[in-house]
Structure formats: C-alpha cells, structure tokens
Design an enzyme around this catalytic site. Structure first.
Site, PDB file in Angstrom:
ATOM      1  N   LYS A  11       0.861  -1.196   0.000  1.00  0.00           N
ATOM      2  CA  LYS A  11       0.000   0.000   0.000  1.00  0.00           C
ATOM      3  C   LYS A  11       0.895   1.244   0.000  1.00  0.00           C
ATOM      4  O   LYS A  11       1.471   1.616   1.012  1.00  0.00           O
ATOM      5  CB  LYS A  11      -0.911   0.055   1.226  1.00  0.00           C
ATOM      6  N   GLU A  69      10.179   1.554  10.267  1.00  0.00           N
ATOM      7  CA  GLU A  69      11.213   2.579  10.057  1.00  0.00           C
ATOM      8  C   GLU A  69      10.535   3.924  10.204  1.00  0.00           C
ATOM      9  O   GLU A  69       9.707   4.321   9.383  1.00  0.00           O
ATOM     10  CB  GLU A  69      11.870   2.427   8.693  1.00  0.00           C
ATOM     11  N   CYS A  76      14.083  10.363   6.151  1.00  0.00           N
ATOM     12  CA  CYS A  76      14.111   9.986   7.567  1.00  0.00           C
ATOM     13  C   CYS A  76      15.532  10.093   8.104  1.00  0.00           C
ATOM     14  O   CYS A  76      15.739  10.262   9.288  1.00  0.00           O
ATOM     15  CB  CYS A  76      13.533   8.593   7.773  1.00  0.00           C
ATOM     16  N   GLU A 103      11.256  16.135  14.491  1.00  0.00           N
ATOM     17  CA  GLU A 103      11.558  15.868  13.083  1.00  0.00           C
ATOM     18  C   GLU A 103      10.766  16.883  12.261  1.00  0.00           C
ATOM     19  O   GLU A 103       9.532  16.873  12.292  1.00  0.00           O
ATOM     20  CB  GLU A 103      11.148  14.456  12.687  1.00  0.00           C
TER      21      GLU A 103
HETATM   22  O1  TXE Z   1       3.162  10.172   7.369  1.00  0.00           O
HETATM   23  P1  TXE Z   1       2.274   8.913   7.674  1.00  0.00           P
HETATM   24  P2  TXE Z   1       2.678  11.584   6.811  1.00  0.00           P
HETATM   25  C1  TXE Z   1       7.227  11.704   9.022  1.00  0.00           C
HETATM   26  C2  TXE Z   1       7.615  13.142   8.738  1.00  0.00           C
HETATM   27  C3  TXE Z   1       6.339  13.747   8.259  1.00  0.00           C
HETATM   28  C4  TXE Z   1       5.337  13.023   9.110  1.00  0.00           C
HETATM   29  C5  TXE Z   1       3.944  12.993   8.571  1.00  0.00           C
HETATM   30  O2  TXE Z   1       8.010  13.760   9.933  1.00  0.00           O
HETATM   31  O3  TXE Z   1       6.256  15.120   8.495  1.00  0.00           O
HETATM   32  O4  TXE Z   1       5.834  11.710   9.187  1.00  0.00           O
HETATM   33  O5  TXE Z   1       3.910  12.479   7.244  1.00  0.00           O
HETATM   34  C6  TXE Z   1       0.181   5.347   5.886  1.00  0.00           C
HETATM   35  N1  TXE Z   1      -2.232   2.866   9.659  1.00  0.00           N
HETATM   36  N2  TXE Z   1       7.561  10.783   7.955  1.00  0.00           N
HETATM   37  O6  TXE Z   1       1.488  12.107   7.508  1.00  0.00           O
HETATM   38  O7  TXE Z   1       0.875   9.311   7.949  1.00  0.00           O
HETATM   39  C7  TXE Z   1       0.092   6.428   4.835  1.00  0.00           C
HETATM   40  O8  TXE Z   1      -0.986   6.190   3.959  1.00  0.00           O
HETATM   41  C8  TXE Z   1      -1.402   2.398   8.727  1.00  0.00           C
HETATM   42  C9  TXE Z   1       8.784  10.036   8.117  1.00  0.00           C
HETATM   43  O9  TXE Z   1       2.560  11.449   5.361  1.00  0.00           O
HETATM   44  O10 TXE Z   1       3.005   8.136   8.715  1.00  0.00           O
HETATM   45  C10 TXE Z   1       1.441   6.270   4.147  1.00  0.00           C
HETATM   46  O11 TXE Z   1       1.379   5.166   3.227  1.00  0.00           O
HETATM   47  N3  TXE Z   1      -0.841   3.180   7.793  1.00  0.00           N
HETATM   48  C11 TXE Z   1       8.915   8.931   7.154  1.00  0.00           C
HETATM   49  C12 TXE Z   1       2.373   5.935   5.312  1.00  0.00           C
HETATM   50  O12 TXE Z   1       1.522   5.438   6.341  1.00  0.00           O
HETATM   51  C13 TXE Z   1      -1.124   4.499   7.811  1.00  0.00           C
HETATM   52  C14 TXE Z   1       8.333   9.099   5.818  1.00  0.00           C
HETATM   53  C15 TXE Z   1       3.158   7.122   5.883  1.00  0.00           C
HETATM   54  O13 TXE Z   1       2.271   8.143   6.266  1.00  0.00           O
HETATM   55  C16 TXE Z   1      -1.988   5.043   8.780  1.00  0.00           C
HETATM   56  C17 TXE Z   1       7.094   9.853   5.814  1.00  0.00           C
HETATM   57  C18 TXE Z   1      -2.548   4.164   9.738  1.00  0.00           C
HETATM   58  N4  TXE Z   1      -3.366   4.591  10.708  1.00  0.00           N
HETATM   59  C19 TXE Z   1       6.775  10.683   6.853  1.00  0.00           C
HETATM   60  N5  TXE Z   1      -2.065   6.377   8.575  1.00  0.00           N
HETATM   61  C20 TXE Z   1      10.180   8.164   7.112  1.00  0.00           C
HETATM   62  N6  TXE Z   1      10.495   7.407   8.177  1.00  0.00           N
HETATM   63  O14 TXE Z   1      10.876   8.183   6.100  1.00  0.00           O
HETATM   64  C21 TXE Z   1      -1.273   6.661   7.510  1.00  0.00           C
HETATM   65  N7  TXE Z   1      -0.718   5.513   7.036  1.00  0.00           N
END
Ligand code: TXE
Length: 499
Positions: A188, A263, A297, A395
């Site tokens: 996904k 991660e 990240c 972050e």
């Molecule tokens: O991340 P989300 P967001 C961090 C970074 C950023 C913040 C928010 O600080 O500002 O996260 O970004 C899926 N159950 N990183 O809101 O929501 C979502 O559809 C399962 C760090 O975009 O964590 C997407 O596929 N999955 C990071 C994925 O999770 C869920 C990279 C990431 O989205 C979900 C990105 C749920 N309840 C953001 N809700 C890194 N480690 O590289 C959302 N998703």
C-alpha cells in the site's frame, strides 16, 4: 543524466491507474478516485483508486493463496533469483518512465529520481544472490543419538506500507528482499505517490513473478493502512512513516501478534570537529539536509559543531546553500525540487516560524520561494539553537538545519544522544580515535564517517530507540522476513519412556 537536456513536459491529462490483485489489474469502477497534482506545478498528473477494505481482503486472500500453494515460496531459490535478475533488467529499461512518474508525484528533481531508480536495479540483483545464499544451521554436537537443524522459512504474507518521500526507493529497499525470502506481498503506497508502486507491479509481472505474489491496493492510510495492520491474515507488516502512526501500528498489530518492521522518524546529528576537512564537511552537511528537500528519515537536521569553528562553518554551509539550484524538478539541472504535500509545506513553515519565535537566528533561507506555481522552501540554517527548542527536538522533515556548538567530545556525544530518535548520524573528523569513539557511543542504526546519506543494497537500514524496529536490506533484510524453526532428529532407537 545530462544536466543540459531539455526539461520534460507535463502529461496532457492525468493518467488513470488501476490496482493489482492476483495478477489482475482492476479499474476504479464505481469506487472513488484520488486525483494527485504535481506539487511542483499544481497540475493534476494521476488518478488512483481509493480501494475499499473489501479490496484489501481480496488482495490478502490472493497473497495467502499464492503463499500457501508454494508457487513462489517453495520453488528453488535459484528460480526466484532468476526472476529477480530479470526485474533488474526491466527496471533499467523503464528507468526514464519510472523516474518521470516519481518526479511528477513527489516533486523531486528528475536527475535525482533517475539515479534512485538506477540504484534499485542493484537491489534486485543483490537480493537475487541473497535468495540463494540464505541458509540455516546444523548442530552435529548433540551426541550420537541426536542431530539438530535450524531452518529459515518465509514468514508468509507481508503487508508493505510505504511513504511519499522515496516512493520507489523505499519500496525497493524492501520488495526484493521480501521476495528473496519467499514471501508474498500486499503493498500500500502513500495515497499521494502511488504511481511508481503500480509501475513496479507491471515490471514484476513482466519479469515472471507469479500472479498473487505481489499485489497493490491504493488508498488512504487511515482506511487501508489501518485495516492492513489490523488484518488477521497478514503475518507481518513493514511500515515506513511517522513515529505517531508507527505507534498506532503497534497497537493494531496486537490482534494476531503479527511481526512488525518499523522505520520511523529521525532527528539525525551531523557532528563536525574542528580538525575535519571543513570544506568537505560543509558540502556534506548541506547535502545531508538539502537533498530531497530534507524530506528523508535520515536527513542530518542537527549540526553539532566544535565551537572554535562554529561561526566559520555556519557561513560555509550557508554559502553552499545559496548556490543550490532550487526549482522545477523536471529540469535536469535542478538539485532541490518541491515540497511534496501542502501539509508538509505547512509543517515546515510552522517550524521555521517557531524557530524564530523561540529565539533562534536565521543564517540563511527561512522563507517560501515563489516560482509562480508549486510549493518550494529555501534551504534554511538556524544559528543559536538550544536543545530545548522545537527545531532542535522535532523531526521537521524539511530543508531546515539547526546549529548547536560544543566544546568537548563528551558534550558532542551527549547532544547527539539528546533525542528520542536513533536512526542515523554522521561524524566529520580526521582523527580516527574521535571518529571511532563517537561512532560507538552515539545511539543510531546507521552511521557515516566523513560522508553522509551514502548507502547501497549491502548494508542494513533501521533505527535505535523510537526510530523503529528491525532492519531492511542486506542479508539482514532477507532474514527479517523469515522465521526460524528448530528441528530435532533422533538417530537410531529411542530410549523408551514406557518400559
Ligand atoms: O506520514 P504517515 P505523513 C514523518 C515526517 C512527516 C510526518 C507525517 O516527519 O512530516 O511523518 O507524514 C500510511 N495505519 N515521515 O502524515 O501518515 C500512509 O498512507 C497504517 C517520516 O505522510 O506516517 C502512508 O502510506 N498506515 C517517514 C504511510 O503510512 C497508515 C516518511 C506514511 O504516512 C496510517 C514519511 C494508519 N493509521 C513521513 N495512517 C520516514 N520514516 O521516512 C497513515 N498511514
């Protein structure tokens, strides 16, 4: 990629993608559709299906059937390896197209996208070798009557939830290794960057990955992602994203105690000693936070620099920032592109405001750049940052560097460790003792000495502390998707319990 090549053009109309279940591409039908606009151009570029929980069930059932009947999990590893090698060839052939969609949806420079896609071919090749090298252990020391074996088995059906910052790279830091282990996958992607995951589905099909082994459902995190982490027929979820959602994955996984790979976020230190090659270090520090607009990240967002050179070094980094070519990511000469989502753009600008309000000094940047369309932020350096400020602790996930001086090595290590995260760190020094001491004592899963953000398929990725669980890539990345079985084999006649 040739920097002088002409800029690519935008698609005339958004491309419609279906989703992939059991080898069949399914069109939206009466389901809702998510339209994605290029964050650099404000023009709609793609449409993906908002899958329903029933679609997810269908995909999990396909992955389960494909796993249980052994069409992938029980064939000889050499056959899996040969398919993975074909995937690498097809990725190379389609690299321009994959990079183009990555740039359109994510906003990253096309030259960078192209080099990321090229790198992923090597990941499939490495995983092909790892598939064949994967093995267990034998115990020939249990006495005449007993022989012991330890075998590795694929863990089963894996749910793969990926983010928008490296939609194709992060996907390919996982998929080849999961496939090498013999597992099946339901992927996904992030709702805003689904195209290249769907393109990988086409690539895997063409390479001969059997139907049902790799499935893709598109849709929102709160419905499909959440349902995936709760799903009772998924054996493991690999999640890459925010620490907050990672925490909710831990709770959701309790239903069937599925294994989780996580991660999550980082607030990664770049420690610069006065004896470093300062020119080199400044270039590395600028790259570490400017690359991918700081939306990594592992971005090096905290500069911890020896006080005697702090001012000079701050200026050096700022002068590098001022020379970075920020702009249209479809232009091959661009180094820094657009911020990927409006929400992320707001988050970054809010942190810049907070930095100013809490007393940090803007050395350079600190504002939105106006190119007439899209969302861009100037790479920013904040001086006079103290450990309690939001820009030092959270972050930000943007091109914002917080500078904090230190006087002693002990102090540098303490500042570096003063975070809930532990994903990555860099140290810049020409003194081997300092380099090793810092590398050993700073708690982070990935370390760079006199460099930053380098990597490849061999070395594993993952975090200490609240940056996550488990490791991806390398042989560790294959082992992560296996489970271990102990086999005790009696030799000869049994010593009777009942005489
Ligand atoms: O991340 P989300 P967001 C961090 C970074 C950023 C913040 C928010 O600080 O500002 O996260 O970004 C899926 N159950 N990183 O809101 O929501 C979502 O559809 C399962 C760090 O975009 O964590 C997407 O596929 N999955 C990071 C994925 O999770 C869920 C990279 C990431 O989205 C979900 C990105 C749920 N309840 C953001 N809700 C890194 N480690 O590289 C959302 N998703």
């Amino acid at each position: 990629m040739d920097k002088n090549a002409p800029a690519l053009s935008l698609p005339a109309e958004p491309r419609e993608f279906g989703f992939l279940v059991g080898g069949q591409w399914i069109a939206a039908g009466d389901r809702e559709v998510f339209e994605r606009s290029s964050p650099a151009h404000d023009v709609p570029v793609s449409k993906v299906v908002k899958c329903t929980p029933a679609d997810l069930d269908m995909a999990v059932a396909a992955a389960r059937e494909a796993f249980e009947d052994g069409r992938w999990s029980r064939i000889p590893a050499v056959e899996r390896a040969n398919v993975l090698l074909r995937v690498a060839q097809i990725i190379r052939r389609r690299a321009d197209e994959i990079a183009y969609w990555e740039t359109l949806e994510n906003g990253k420079p096309i030259a960078q996208a192209r080099s990321e896609v090229d790198g992923t071919a090597g990941m499939f090749e490495y995983a092909a070798g790892a598939a064949r090298a994967l093995h267990g252990d034998a115990f020939n020391n249990l006495g005449d009557g007993m022989f012991g074996l330890v075998t590795r088995e694929p863990i089963g059906v894996v749910g793969l939830i990926t983010p928008w910052n490296f939609p194709f790279l992060i996907l390919c830091e996982r998929v080849p290794y999961i496939l090498a282990a013999g597992c099946t996958i339901v992927a996904k992607p992030s709702e805003v960057t689904s195209a290249t995951t769907l393109l990988l589905g086409e690539v895997l099909q063409e390479a001969g990955v059997p139907d049902g082994v790799f499935n893709v459902v598109t849709g929102s995190g709160s419905t499909i992602g959440q349902a995936m982490t709760e799903h009772l027929d998924i054996d493991m979820v690999s999640f890459t994203g925010s620490t907050a959602v990672g925490r909710s994955c831990v709770q959701a996984a309790a239903g069937n105690f599925k294994k989780l790979g996580l991660e999550l976020g980082g607030k990664n230190p770049q420690i610069v000693f006065a004896d470093a090659d300062l020119e080199d270090a400044a270039d590395g520090v600028a790259f570490g936070i400017g690359f991918n607009t700081g939306q990594c990240c592992v971005s090096g967002s905290r500069l911890i620099v020896e006080r005697s050179v702090a001012q000079e070094f701050e200026q050096l980094v700022a002068s590098k920032f001022e020379k970075i070519k920020v702009g249209d990511p479809l232009d091959p000469a661009t180094q820094v592109g657009a911020i990927t989502t409006p929400a992320q753009n707001k988050t970054i600008m809010d942190y810049i405001t907070k930095g100013r309000e809490q007393g940090a000094r803007v050395v350079c940047g600190g504002e939105q750049l106006d190119f007439g369309r899209g969302q861009y932020i100037a790479p920013t350096v904040f001086g006079d940052v103290t450990g309690d400020m939001a820009i030092a602790r959270d972050e930000i996930f943007g091109p914002v560097l917080s500078v904090m001086p230190f006087d002693t090595e002990e102090e540098a290590i303490a500042i570096a460790n003063d975070t809930v995260y532990g994903l990555a760190a860099s140290v810049w020094t020409k003194n081997i003792d300092k380099a090793l001491n810092v590398t050993r004592r700073v708690r982070a899963g990935r370390f760079w000495v006199n460099t930053t953000l380098s990597g490849g398929p061999e070395l594993p990725i993952g975090g200490f502390k609240q940056s996550g669980w488990g490791r991806e890539a390398g042989v560790y990345g294959v082992e992560e998707y296996t489970q271990i079985k102990s086999v005790h084999i009696e030799i000869g006649k049994r010593d009777p319990w009942v005489s």
